[in-house]
Motif scaffolding. Structure first.
Motif, PDB file in Angstrom:
ATOM      1  N   ALA A 226       0.933  -1.123  -0.017  1.00 37.54           N
ATOM      2  CA  ALA A 226       0.016   0.176   0.005  1.00 37.54           C
ATOM      3  C   ALA A 226       1.142   1.204   0.052  1.00 37.54           C
ATOM      4  O   ALA A 226       1.862   1.157   0.911  1.00 37.54           O
ATOM      5  N   ARG A 227       0.623   1.973  -1.009  1.00 38.88           N
ATOM      6  CA  ARG A 227       1.331   3.363  -0.940  1.00 38.88           C
ATOM      7  C   ARG A 227       0.991   4.581  -0.367  1.00 38.88           C
ATOM      8  O   ARG A 227      -0.380   4.933  -0.589  1.00 38.88           O
ATOM      9  N   GLN A 228       1.450   5.103   0.725  1.00 37.32           N
ATOM     10  CA  GLN A 228       0.797   6.174   1.524  1.00 37.32           C
ATOM     11  C   GLN A 228       1.902   7.255   1.377  1.00 37.32           C
ATOM     12  O   GLN A 228       3.125   7.267   1.153  1.00 37.32           O
ATOM     13  N   TYR A 229       1.414   8.608   1.652  1.00 39.73           N
ATOM     14  CA  TYR A 229       2.518   9.645   1.871  1.00 39.73           C
ATOM     15  C   TYR A 229       2.590   9.781   3.336  1.00 39.73           C
ATOM     16  O   TYR A 229       1.960   9.568   3.982  1.00 39.73           O
ATOM     17  N   ARG A 230       4.054  10.445   3.447  1.00 39.64           N
ATOM     18  CA  ARG A 230       4.393  10.533   4.838  1.00 39.64           C
ATOM     19  C   ARG A 230       5.004  11.705   4.914  1.00 39.64           C
ATOM     20  O   ARG A 230       5.630  12.334   3.921  1.00 39.64           O
TER      21      ARG A 230
END
Length: 657
Positions: free
Chosen positions: A462-466
């Motif tokens: 899963a790709r999230q921004y951080r």
């Protein structure tokens, strides 16, 4: 760091294997066969505590929490069974017995209970010292990612649905997971602004690992080294959490955390939009919700405990089980009070002072009344790796820290002489421009979908921004009238309070967080000190995902590469120490302080999870651990430096690099 031996590497690989897809133990045929064939009670001589083995076997024969059920350490029966399993693992006389016991438990014990007990054992067991554990989100993706993401993972793998995925260079299925649900479905608009911080995966996991390292039910020194300053560390960690969270509120133009009253509706709701592995929804709470009737007995108990805390702090005394009392208006008083409020196993009187935090989490989380001891549905507040997501967690921390601030108000204030460093003056402090940005990270969630067979190597992420920030450097000029050693500390805090008034450091000492501290050799005259933000031993990089890490271990075992055992296995993400800021810049300030250093004045702090450190033998957070009777910024050996935090788009950061 130390080069890992082949023996260490094999142990590291075996630990990961024992935690791989615990809901499908048959997918590791060798371990499955070992677990099926091993008879845990046949040779009691393999364990240094035979009574522990007998107790576990008695529990198992009587009937423990079955597989597939939800496990919660906040339920006394679940915890009792998990501790029984932990003790057997811990008392294994050798690593071979340790693995055989784990392989047996991997098949015969509830999955969640096994993961918890085994993880605590790995941290404490002498032969697995500094062995890394998989990240919690890799074991339980459904608790970190919304139902929508889990459904997409299922469709992408089973039906080859490419409509909601993106390509990956390593062949993984990548599922974008940024703002996929409207704010009204999660929490209030204000709290939604903070989700990048409160729902940061590794920030939550560090909290989880810290609880694994020192479980509330374990007495210091009972299993492995004594945990020093336990109660003090409890307060210090919560203080840093709260101050850091408030800085994020400053960055987003939000007001102070709202107080709550047990007699009134709970102000903030939270809708996790997540499910447990068995399909049960994680409990939610609406805004301004009345506390459920089945929590009324707990509320009465909480009010009673709060009165006891206030009485102990105001009187300066706590009562022991034998009816004697102890003064807490001492240097060690903070330790006593911290253990008492946490309700941990080192509390001086657990029967009287109870477990406040456990009860408060139960009430505020709105978990439903259990249908039986083996049918529980814990709330977000009752899962250590997730509780930072709930707005009411921060309200609870604020309340706990109010007891701490009240307590220190009774202690003698620091005087000028206490904090001065004669013949040393900080002439100036400068810092590079501080800029933050969001970047993307891929989290391994393959366990969200069952594997078809042992050869199924499908990777799902899963790709999230951080939140992240550019590296920056401190430039500190110190004038010393003699050659001597000093200990330099750097804190960060807000420039203004929630009313937009400039803060008084003397009164708002608890709003500052420690960023770095180290020993310096001061020469006669002017000393130019440069220190990168990345050099701090208190923070580190996010760990690589388990698929990458496992390949590194495999290559190291065959001799293709060298693996070095990290000095600090788990550290707070360095990228998260700086609050988001804004495009126009949000004002904050660094507080820099230098104090005398001598080896005999250092305290050797040992932690099974976070490594060994040498710190000043002074209260944690010194010199900002309590008020002073003067303006601490006026010290010659201190300096207050204002700076701004600018938030940029990642493309802007790249262009200016």
């Amino acid at each position: 760091m130390t080069k890992a031996s082949k023996e260490f590497l094999v142990k590291q690989q075996r630990v990961f294997d024992l935690l791989w897809r615990v809901d499908q133990p048959e997918l590791k045929p060798e371990l499955y066969a070992l677990g099926k064939s091993y008879k845990i009670g046949v040779d009691l001589n393999c364990y240094s505590n035979q009574d522990a083995v007998k107790e576990l076997l008695a529990l198992h024969q009587r009937g423990m929490l079955s597989r597939g059920k939800i496990f919660s350490i906040f339920h006394s029966d679940h915890l009792h069974e998990a501790i029984a399993l932990f003790k057997v693992l811990y008392h294994s006389k050798d690593f071979d017995t340790f693995c055989k016991t784990a392989a047996w438990a991997r098949i015969h014990v509830n999955e969640g209970m096994y993961v918890y007990a085994f993880s605590v054992a790995v941290i404490r067991y002498p032969e697995t010292f500094r062995i890394r554990l998989p990240s919690l989100h890799e074991l339980y993706p459904h608790l970190f990612f919304k139902n929508e993401v889990i459904r997409t993972a299922y469709d992408a793998k089973l039906y080859n649905d490419p409509t909601k995925t993106v390509a990956s260079s390593d062949g993984a299925i990548i599922i974008p997971d940024n703002d996929s649900i409207p704010s009204s479905e999660c929490c209030s608009p204000d709290e939604y602004k903070l989700r990048y911080f409160t729902e940061d995966v590794y920030s939550n996991e560090i909290y989880y690992f810290s609880q694994l390292s020192h479980p509330f039910w374990m007495k210091s020194g009972e299993f492995g080294p004594h945990f020093p300053k336990r109660g003090e560390v409890y307060f210090f960690a919560l203080r840093l959490q709260l101050a850091r969270y408030n800085m994020e509120r400053f960055s987003n133009g939000l007001g102070e955390i709202e107080d709550f009253d047990w007699s009134y509706p709970i102000p903030h709701g939270y809708h996790p939009s997540m499910s447990y592995h068995n399909g049960l929804l994680v409990p939610h709470r609406s805004d301004d919700a009345m506390l459920p009737n089945h929590k009324l007995g707990l509320i009465k108990e909480l009010r009673n405990l709060e009165q006891l805390f206030a009485s102990a702090i105001n009187s300066g005394f706590v009562f022991h089980k034998n009816a004697t009392f102890e003064s807490i208006r001492t240097r060690s008083g903070i330790e006593v009070l911290g253990n008492l409020i946490q309700g941990n196993a080192d509390s001086v009187n657990h029967d009287l002072y109870g477990n406040y935090e456990l009860l408060a989490r139960d009430v505020l989380g709105f978990s439903p009344a259990p249908r039986g001891k083996y049918d529980v549905v814990p709330s977000i507040m009752q899962v250590y790796g997730l509780s930072l997501r709930d707005p009411m967690y921060w309200s609870l921390v604020k309340r706990i820290m109010s007891y701490h601030k009240k307590f220190v108000s009774y202690l003698p204030k620091y005087t000028y002489k206490d904090l001065a460093f004669p013949d040393v003056k900080i002439e100036s402090v400068a810092v590079d421009k501080v800029e933050t940005y969001f970047d993307d990270v891929d989290y391994l969630i393959s366990a969200a979908v069952k594997a078809r067979n042992a050869d199924d190597k499908t990777l799902i992420k899963a790709r999230q921004y951080r939140l992240n920030h550019k590296p920056y450097t401190y430039h500190i000029t110190v004038n010393s009238k003699a050659a001597m050693q000093g200990y330099l500390s750097i804190y960060m805090g807000p420039k203004y309070d929630f009313n937009h008034e400039e803060i008084d450091l003397t009164k708002n000492y608890d709003q500052f967080i420690l960023l770095d501290a180290w020993g310096v050799d001061l020469q006669l005259g002017i000393n130019k000190i440069k220190r990168s933000s990345a050099e701090s031993e208190y923070v580190g990089c996010d760990p690589v995902s388990s698929d990458v890490f496992y390949r590194e271990i495999e290559r190291a075992i065959t001799g293709e590469t060298i693996y070095e055992i990290p000095k600090y296995p788990y550290r707070y993400p360095e990228r998260l120490v700086i609050p988001k800021g804004s495009p126009e810049g949000v004002p904050f300030q660094f507080f820099v302080h230098v104090t005398p250093y001598a080896e005999k004045s250092m305290y050797h702090f040992h932690s099974a999870m976070f490594g060994d450190k040498k710190i000043l033998d002074k209260p944690l957070g010194f010199p900002l651990d309590k008020p002073s009777n003067f303006n601490i910024a006026d010290l010659p050996n201190a300096y207050l430096k204002e700076f701004k935090v600018y938030h940029k788009e990642e493309s802007e950061i790249s262009e200016s690099a």
